[in-house]
Design a protein around this motif. Structure first.
Motif, short mmCIF file in Angstrom:
data_model
loop_
_atom_site.label_atom_id
_atom_site.label_comp_id
_atom_site.label_asym_id
_atom_site.label_seq_id
_atom_site.Cartn_x
_atom_site.Cartn_y
_atom_site.Cartn_z
N UNK A 1 0.86 -1.19 0.00
CA UNK A 1 0.00 0.00 0.00
C UNK A 1 0.89 1.23 0.00
N UNK A 2 0.67 2.13 -0.94
CA UNK A 2 1.46 3.37 -1.00
C UNK A 2 0.51 4.54 -1.12
N UNK A 3 0.79 5.59 -0.38
CA UNK A 3 -0.01 6.80 -0.49
C UNK A 3 0.89 8.02 -0.67
N UNK A 4 0.44 8.92 -1.54
CA UNK A 4 1.09 10.21 -1.69
C UNK A 4 0.18 11.22 -0.99
N UNK A 5 0.73 11.92 0.01
CA UNK A 5 -0.10 12.73 0.89
C UNK A 5 0.32 14.18 0.92
N UNK A 6 -0.64 15.02 1.24
CA UNK A 6 -0.33 16.40 1.62
C UNK A 6 0.45 16.35 2.93
N UNK A 7 1.49 17.19 3.07
CA UNK A 7 2.32 17.15 4.28
C UNK A 7 1.51 17.28 5.57
N UNK A 8 0.44 18.07 5.55
CA UNK A 8 -0.36 18.24 6.77
C UNK A 8 -1.15 16.99 7.12
N UNK A 9 -1.29 16.10 6.15
CA UNK A 9 -2.17 14.94 6.34
C UNK A 9 -1.43 13.64 6.60
N UNK A 10 -0.11 13.64 6.40
CA UNK A 10 0.57 12.35 6.30
C UNK A 10 0.53 11.53 7.58
N UNK A 11 0.60 12.18 8.74
CA UNK A 11 0.56 11.40 9.98
C UNK A 11 -0.81 10.76 10.19
N UNK A 12 -1.85 11.53 9.91
CA UNK A 12 -3.20 10.96 10.02
C UNK A 12 -3.38 9.82 9.02
N UNK A 13 -2.85 10.03 7.81
CA UNK A 13 -2.99 8.99 6.78
C UNK A 13 -2.22 7.74 7.14
N UNK A 14 -1.08 7.93 7.82
CA UNK A 14 -0.30 6.76 8.21
C UNK A 14 -1.11 5.87 9.16
N UNK A 15 -1.76 6.50 10.12
CA UNK A 15 -2.55 5.71 11.06
C UNK A 15 -3.72 5.03 10.36
N UNK A 16 -4.27 5.72 9.37
CA UNK A 16 -5.34 5.12 8.59
C UNK A 16 -4.81 3.92 7.80
N UNK A 17 -3.64 4.11 7.19
CA UNK A 17 -3.04 3.03 6.40
C UNK A 17 -2.72 1.82 7.28
N UNK A 18 -2.24 2.10 8.47
CA UNK A 18 -1.99 1.03 9.44
C UNK A 18 -3.28 0.25 9.68
N UNK A 19 -4.37 0.98 9.81
CA UNK A 19 -5.68 0.35 10.00
C UNK A 19 -6.07 -0.51 8.80
N UNK A 20 -5.71 -0.06 7.59
CA UNK A 20 -6.01 -0.84 6.39
C UNK A 20 -5.30 -2.19 6.43
N UNK A 21 -4.05 -2.17 6.88
CA UNK A 21 -3.30 -3.42 6.98
C UNK A 21 -3.87 -4.31 8.08
N UNK A 22 -4.20 -3.69 9.22
CA UNK A 22 -4.77 -4.45 10.34
C UNK A 22 -6.07 -5.14 9.95
N UNK A 23 -6.81 -4.43 9.13
CA UNK A 23 -8.13 -4.92 8.73
C UNK A 23 -8.03 -6.33 8.12
N UNK A 24 -6.96 -6.60 7.37
CA UNK A 24 -6.81 -7.91 6.75
C UNK A 24 -6.71 -8.99 7.84
N UNK A 25 -5.94 -8.69 8.88
CA UNK A 25 -5.79 -9.66 9.96
C UNK A 25 -7.09 -9.84 10.73
N UNK A 26 -7.83 -8.74 10.86
CA UNK A 26 -9.12 -8.83 11.55
C UNK A 26 -10.09 -9.70 10.75
N UNK A 27 -10.09 -9.50 9.44
CA UNK A 27 -10.97 -10.29 8.57
C UNK A 27 -10.60 -11.77 8.65
#
Length: 415
Positions: free
Chosen positions: A279-305
């Motif tokens: 998973x790769x995201x290109x982010x606005x600098x103001x958003x990248x930390x929030x997006x990182x936590x979201x991306x982490x959630x995307x990966x976690x979701x697979x394990x939850x499923x």
RNA sequence: GGAGAGAUGGCUGAGUGGCCGAAAGCGGCGGUUUGCUAAACCGUUGUACGGAUGCAAAUCCGUACCGGGGGUUCGAAUCCCCCUCUCUCCGCCA
């Protein structure tokens, strides 16, 4: 690549930050020294060029003018040659500087100082001694290690029958989750890539030894689709409105694993070739930390499923990767080893890769261009997920239950 | 593998030695008009690096950049050489 102005203006702070990640500071000093000399000479040469531009007439000059200008030009040429050498050494030194850890990263020496953030899902209580995944894979004829050794070598595997189908099912499940639920666009990029791409994401020049190179070419086997997906945007300027850009790809990944002799020698935990959804995201600098936590959630979701127990840990300054500014690892439970093992690594690179790769966005209000932030993570490493399923879903008769979420893909309930 | 054509700013596309950092159009931004939107009209709009001033936003100065590298020349987007990539045709091929 770090911002040269920050290195110069706040060199003491940079030095301290890099010390926290055990960076040999003499490389930083080498950079700073080269930078000072280069800038000094640059000003000399620029002044000479300015003189030449001022004196060069708009139409045919007199012979006397030509003669003196010729002399000036020759002087510039030789000084320019010296300058180019200096510039090259500054650039080389800059490429060896790792990213500065984010202020929230815990300071630590090694992986022992990483911090556990949370645990999700309770490890199953077994009424029997859980077998290691490689034993299950062999006895159920899912993976053929002997054949892999014959046709390639150690640290390779041949998936067979239900084993191959399970790998494929996992790939489809993961890509479906990320494309349908998380808004990623799917790509199938080359796995053979050039050195410019590897320099862009930070694998080169420093980690050449970890990579397979195709002899007599500028081609390498990609160690992670992070390289391909991030470099899709190399040398481009993206409208702010289009951020964040979310990309995913399943690819084979290739790593030499030099220096890991004796580590994880059995099983499929550490292979020269493995499949991974990136998973790769290109982010606005103001958003990248929030997006990182979201991306982490995307990966976690697979394990939850898949209902696999896991934990999330934050890497300390001594353990984060060269290009990363902050990293969270996801580790999945391996009952036979009675431990959690890495299955995903999610990082924010801030503008480090964007600077190396010239990936920028155009600010809507000011219409100025600026480096964006790149983040990425595995979502997930497929082989390790397969191994975790074999271990966590094994039954005492040696068979393995198919996780509920995979049944539609496998069209069977038992391996 | 053989033959040919090409690569110019965010995009399209002019430009064969000095008047070119680069026409024109599109897009972007600002404005006029308008009840609002659209249209029309006017203006404006490249990037990198270095330096100076400023808390900063920014402003000013210099240099470089027309795929990459080298050469010729007082002077190169323009001429020469090498490389990379793209396209067309032929051959081969999953």
């Amino acid at each position: 690549m770090l911002d040269p102005k920050i290195i110069r203006d706040q060199s003491d702070w940079v030095r301290q930050q890099l010390t926290h990640r055990h960076y040999p500071v003499q490389y930083l000093d080498a950079y700073l020294n080269a930078d000072v000399v280069w800038r000094d000479r640059l000003q000399d040469v620029d002044a000479l060029k300015n003189e030449r531009n001022r004196l060069t007439p708009k139409s045919k000059p007199t012979p006397e003018q030509q003669a003196s200008l010729k002399q000036l030009s020759d002087t510039i040429k030789s000084k320019q040659d010296e300058l180019s050498v200096l510039e090259e050494s500054v650039k080389k030194a800059a490429l060896l500087l790792p990213n500065i850890p984010h202020e929230s990263v815990p300071i630590g020496e090694s992986e022992d100082d990483n911090i556990e953030i949370k645990r999700v899902g309770d490890p199953r209580i077994f009424s029997f001694e859980p077998a290691p995944h490689e034993a299950i894979a062999v006895s159920r004829q899912l993976i053929d290690f002997d054949s892999a050794a014959k046709i390639a070598g150690s640290r390779f595997s041949v998936y067979k029958g239900s084993g191959a189908k399970l790998e494929r099912a996992l790939i489809n499940l993961m890509l479906d989750i990320h494309t349908q639920d998380h808004g990623y666009t799917e790509f199938i990029p080359p796995v053979v890539i050039n050195s410019a791409s590897l320099q862009g994401t930070g694998q080169l020049p420093k980690f050449e030894g970890d990579l397979f190179k195709l002899e007599g070419t500028d081609y390498w086997l990609s160690p992670t689709a992070e390289v391909q997906l991030t470099n899709l945007a190399r040398d481009t300027i993206i409208d702010e409105d289009n951020l964040p850009i979310r990309m995913t790809a399943q690819t084979a990944c290739f790593r030499k694993e030099a220096g890991s002799y004796g580590k994880d020698i059995s099983g499929i935990i550490r292979q020269h070739q493995f499949n991974k959804i990136e998973l790769v995201q290109l982010c606005h600098p103001d958003q990248s930390m929030a997006q990182l936590h979201e991306l982490l959630g995307h990966a976690e979701r697979v394990l939850q499923v898949l209902k696999l127990p896991y934990r999330v840990i934050q890497l300390c300054t001594g353990d984060i990767g060269f290009s990363s500014g902050i990293t969270f690892d996801i580790e999945v439970w391996f009952p036979s080893q009675n431990t959690y093992r890495e299955i995903s690594s999610c990082s924010n690179f801030f503008d480090f890769q964007a600077r190396r790769s010239m990936i920028r966005y155009r600010d809507k209000l000011s219409s100025k261009v600026n480096y964006l932030h790149t983040i990425n993570g595995s979502g997930l490493a497929v082989g390790r997920t397969l191994a975790a399923i074999l271990e966590n879903y094994q039954r005492d008769d040696g068979s393995v239950d198919v996780p509920e979420a995979l049944i539609p893909y496998m069209k069977s309930e038992l391996l």
